[in-house]
Structures are given as C-alpha cells and as structure tokens.
Design a protein around this motif. Structure first.
Motif, PDB file in Angstrom:
ATOM      1  N   GLU A 121       0.843  -1.206   0.000  1.00 24.17           N
ATOM      2  CA  GLU A 121       0.000   0.000   0.000  1.00 24.17           C
ATOM      3  C   GLU A 121       0.875   1.252   0.000  1.00 24.17           C
ATOM      4  O   GLU A 121       0.564   2.235  -0.670  1.00 24.17           O
ATOM      5  CB  GLU A 121      -0.944  -0.008   1.204  1.00 24.17           C
ATOM      6  N   THR A 122       1.980   1.219   0.729  1.00 20.93           N
ATOM      7  CA  THR A 122       2.923   2.339   0.717  1.00 20.93           C
ATOM      8  C   THR A 122       3.486   2.538  -0.688  1.00 20.93           C
ATOM      9  O   THR A 122       3.573   3.664  -1.174  1.00 20.93           O
ATOM     10  CB  THR A 122       4.067   2.090   1.720  1.00 20.93           C
ATOM     11  N   LEU A 123       3.848   1.434  -1.335  1.00 26.09           N
ATOM     12  CA  LEU A 123       4.372   1.528  -2.701  1.00 26.09           C
ATOM     13  C   LEU A 123       3.343   2.152  -3.628  1.00 26.09           C
ATOM     14  O   LEU A 123       3.674   3.019  -4.448  1.00 26.09           O
ATOM     15  CB  LEU A 123       4.770   0.146  -3.219  1.00 26.09           C
ATOM     16  N   ARG A 124       2.088   1.719  -3.505  1.00 24.12           N
ATOM     17  CA  ARG A 124       1.023   2.269  -4.349  1.00 24.12           C
ATOM     18  C   ARG A 124       0.800   3.748  -4.081  1.00 24.12           C
ATOM     19  O   ARG A 124       0.676   4.546  -5.001  1.00 24.12           O
ATOM     20  CB  ARG A 124      -0.296   1.512  -4.106  1.00 24.12           C
ATOM     21  N   ARG A 125       0.753   4.118  -2.816  1.00 27.41           N
ATOM     22  CA  ARG A 125       0.487   5.507  -2.446  1.00 27.41           C
ATOM     23  C   ARG A 125       1.581   6.439  -2.947  1.00 27.41           C
ATOM     24  O   ARG A 125       1.317   7.587  -3.282  1.00 27.41           O
ATOM     25  CB  ARG A 125       0.359   5.648  -0.934  1.00 27.41           C
ATOM     26  N   HIS A 126       2.788   5.955  -2.944  1.00 27.00           N
ATOM     27  CA  HIS A 126       3.928   6.798  -3.345  1.00 27.00           C
ATOM     28  C   HIS A 126       4.400   6.487  -4.763  1.00 27.00           C
ATOM     29  O   HIS A 126       5.426   7.008  -5.196  1.00 27.00           O
ATOM     30  CB  HIS A 126       5.061   6.657  -2.336  1.00 27.00           C
ATOM     31  N   LYS A 127       3.676   5.583  -5.419  1.00 25.41           N
ATOM     32  CA  LYS A 127       4.007   5.183  -6.794  1.00 25.41           C
ATOM     33  C   LYS A 127       5.487   4.824  -6.919  1.00 25.41           C
ATOM     34  O   LYS A 127       6.192   5.260  -7.824  1.00 25.41           O
ATOM     35  CB  LYS A 127       3.612   6.282  -7.773  1.00 25.41           C
TER      36      LYS A 127
END
Length: 130
Positions: A121-127
């Motif tokens: 989710e962190t990866l997705r949020r920060h692309k």
C-alpha cells in the motif's frame, strides 16, 4: 536494521509501557490500553508476528491512543511499521527470489502477511517501483 523483541521490550520500558501476553479474541494480535499504559499481545504468537505487532502497539502508546482507532489511523500505523521492517532493496530482492505471491514474500522477508500488504500500500500511495 530490524528491531528485536528484546530491543522493543526495552523501548517499551523506556516509554513506561507495560507489555503483557494473554489470550485474545480470534483475529486480534494486540491492543493498547491507555489508562494502564499496557500493550496486550496475543499469547503464543511467534516472534515473527509479535515484533511488528508490538511496534504497532507502541506507536499507539507514543500517540496517546486508547484502543482501536479509525481504519485510516490503523492503516497508517501499519504502513509505518512495514517501512521500518522492509526496505525497497529487500523487497525487490525478495520478489526476485520468491515472486509476487504474498505468502512467499512474507516468508522470504520473515514478516507476517499484513506487513507485506501494508508495504505494498505504501508503494502504491507513493508510486514507488520496488
């Protein structure tokens, strides 16, 4: 560097937070009770599960939370814990070895599946591309 249970217990002691192990309802890993300044952890959890759970509950203690918080707050704390336990390089290496399967990544990185989900989710949020 990944914190050990001993280091987290020492941090709890420094924060004047008690840590107690007990039987908990199904699905519960831990809880923080502000009035008694006590973190409760599910009895019988492996260190692999207990370390991130204690990290999560100590964040509640530092914030002054009492009990379960809103879904966005709980998710943010999970992401903070995940980013303390997993680096982008470690995630990339684990995905190269184990592929994208949740359980395989969790085993490779020695964390519970919820930590992998929070990290993703962190990866997705920060692309971020891991």
């Amino acid at each position: 560097m990944r914190p050990t249970m001993d280091a987290l217990l020492a941090a709890a002691d420094e924060q004047q937070v008690f840590v107690r192990w007990l039987r908990m309802p199904e699905g519960w890993r831990g809880a923080y009770h502000l009035p008694s300044r006590t973190v409760y952890l599910r009895k019988g959890m492996s260190e692999r599960s207990a370390v991130p759970t204690l990290m999560h509950e100590l964040t509640h203690a530092a914030r002054g939370d009492d009990g379960h918080q809103t879904r966005p707050v709980e998710a943010r704390i999970d992401r903070q814990v995940a980013c303390r336990l997993i680096t982008p390089g470690a995630y990339r290496a684990a995905e190269t070895l184990a592929g994208p399967h949740l359980g395989a990544l969790a085993a490779e990185l020695d964390v519970p599946c919820w930590v992998i989900l929070a990290y993703r989710e962190t990866l997705r949020r920060h692309k971020i591309v891991a």
